[in-house]
Design a protein around this motif. Structure first.
Motif, PDB file in Angstrom:
ATOM      1  N   UNK A  91       0.811  -1.037  -0.312  1.00  0.00           N
ATOM      2  CA  UNK A  91       0.355   0.368   0.199  1.00  0.00           C
ATOM      3  C   UNK A  91       0.469   1.691   0.358  1.00  0.00           C
ATOM      4  N   UNK A  92       0.287   2.212  -0.612  1.00  0.00           N
ATOM      5  CA  UNK A  92       0.981   3.597  -0.809  1.00  0.00           C
ATOM      6  C   UNK A  92       1.351   4.367   0.853  1.00  0.00           C
ATOM      7  N   UNK A  93       0.207   3.982   1.295  1.00  0.00           N
ATOM      8  CA  UNK A  93       0.368   4.615   3.015  1.00  0.00           C
ATOM      9  C   UNK A  93       1.348   3.964   3.388  1.00  0.00           C
ATOM     10  N   UNK A  94       2.108   2.753   3.589  1.00  0.00           N
ATOM     11  CA  UNK A  94       2.689   1.637   3.660  1.00  0.00           C
ATOM     12  C   UNK A  94       4.539   2.170   3.084  1.00  0.00           C
ATOM     13  N   UNK A  95       4.928   2.329   2.509  1.00  0.00           N
ATOM     14  CA  UNK A  95       6.002   3.098   1.706  1.00  0.00           C
ATOM     15  C   UNK A  95       5.663   4.096   2.033  1.00  0.00           C
ATOM     16  N   UNK A  96       5.271   5.347   2.588  1.00  0.00           N
ATOM     17  CA  UNK A  96       5.253   6.799   2.425  1.00  0.00           C
ATOM     18  C   UNK A  96       5.527   6.223   4.467  1.00  0.00           C
ATOM     19  N   UNK A  97       5.027   5.521   4.808  1.00  0.00           N
ATOM     20  CA  UNK A  97       5.308   5.918   6.025  1.00  0.00           C
ATOM     21  C   UNK A  97       7.003   5.423   6.432  1.00  0.00           C
ATOM     22  N   UNK A  98       7.574   4.652   5.882  1.00  0.00           N
ATOM     23  CA  UNK A  98       8.543   3.710   6.210  1.00  0.00           C
ATOM     24  C   UNK A  98       9.493   4.726   4.975  1.00  0.00           C
ATOM     25  N   UNK A 132      14.122   5.478  -4.574  1.00  0.00           N
ATOM     26  CA  UNK A 132      13.973   6.654  -5.647  1.00  0.00           C
ATOM     27  C   UNK A 132      12.963   6.449  -6.177  1.00  0.00           C
ATOM     28  N   UNK A 133      12.661   5.869  -7.074  1.00  0.00           N
ATOM     29  CA  UNK A 133      11.239   5.420  -8.218  1.00  0.00           C
ATOM     30  C   UNK A 133       9.975   5.659  -6.870  1.00  0.00           C
ATOM     31  N   UNK A 134      10.191   5.170  -5.350  1.00  0.00           N
ATOM     32  CA  UNK A 134       8.598   5.707  -4.973  1.00  0.00           C
ATOM     33  C   UNK A 134       8.916   6.898  -4.576  1.00  0.00           C
ATOM     34  N   UNK A 135       9.837   7.599  -4.045  1.00  0.00           N
ATOM     35  CA  UNK A 135       9.923   8.449  -3.452  1.00  0.00           C
ATOM     36  C   UNK A 135       9.161   9.488  -4.520  1.00  0.00           C
ATOM     37  N   UNK A 136      10.199   9.457  -5.438  1.00  0.00           N
ATOM     38  CA  UNK A 136       9.284  10.299  -6.943  1.00  0.00           C
ATOM     39  C   UNK A 136       7.827  10.007  -6.821  1.00  0.00           C
ATOM     40  N   UNK A 137       7.105   8.506  -7.390  1.00  0.00           N
ATOM     41  CA  UNK A 137       5.730   8.739  -7.225  1.00  0.00           C
ATOM     42  C   UNK A 137       4.859   9.207  -6.145  1.00  0.00           C
ATOM     43  N   UNK A 138       5.797   9.303  -5.189  1.00  0.00           N
ATOM     44  CA  UNK A 138       4.666   9.189  -3.975  1.00  0.00           C
ATOM     45  C   UNK A 138       4.560  11.379  -3.370  1.00  0.00           C
TER      46      UNK A 138
END
Length: 139
Positions: free
Chosen positions: A4-11, A131-137
């Protein structure tokens, strides 16, 4: 792997210090580009590479292994092949009882090592790039 995006965001928002296992001094290598990106986005990045031990990378001393890092880290980011993952996870769990996250880069997965870390209360993300997740979120 689906997270979930909120999980990755929290990490990514709670993480401040990252041990980058497989760090490279070669600017063309993905581990170097990701380390530089993380550094420019406010993270402290500590390289782990026995061939570069004692040198400076990302403004920090590079260490031969996780056990040699004198500081606490929040996340261990793995840029090594899947066969190396169990040993890295074991070393991380032994070194930091309060480690928050094990992150395995794109195309790197190891379910048994992930389960071992999760059993210790460590969040695990596999087959993703911060890197990809930071940009995506938009972080």
């Amino acid at each position: 792997m689906d997270y979930p995006d909120d999980f990755i965001h929290a990490v990514l928002t709670r993480t401040k210090v990252i041990a980058l296992v497989g760090a490279s001094a070669n600017a063309a290598r993905p581990s170097h580009r990701v380390g530089e990106f993380l550094l420019t986005n406010g993270y402290r990045v500590i390289g782990v590479n026995p061939g570069l031990a004692g040198q400076k990378l990302f403004g920090e001393t590079v260490y031969a292994d996780l056990a040699s890092i004198p500081d606490e880290v929040d996340m261990v980011d793995i840029f090594r092949n899947r066969d190396a993952v169990p040993g890295i996870v074991d070393a991380a769990l032994a070194r930091w009882p309060d480690l928050q996250t094990i992150w395995m880069q794109l195309e790197i997965t190891h379910d048994a090592a992930a389960q071992k870390a999760q059993a210790r209360g460590v969040d695990v993300i596999q087959d993703r790039c911060p890197k990809i997740e930071i940009a995506r979120l938009g972080l």
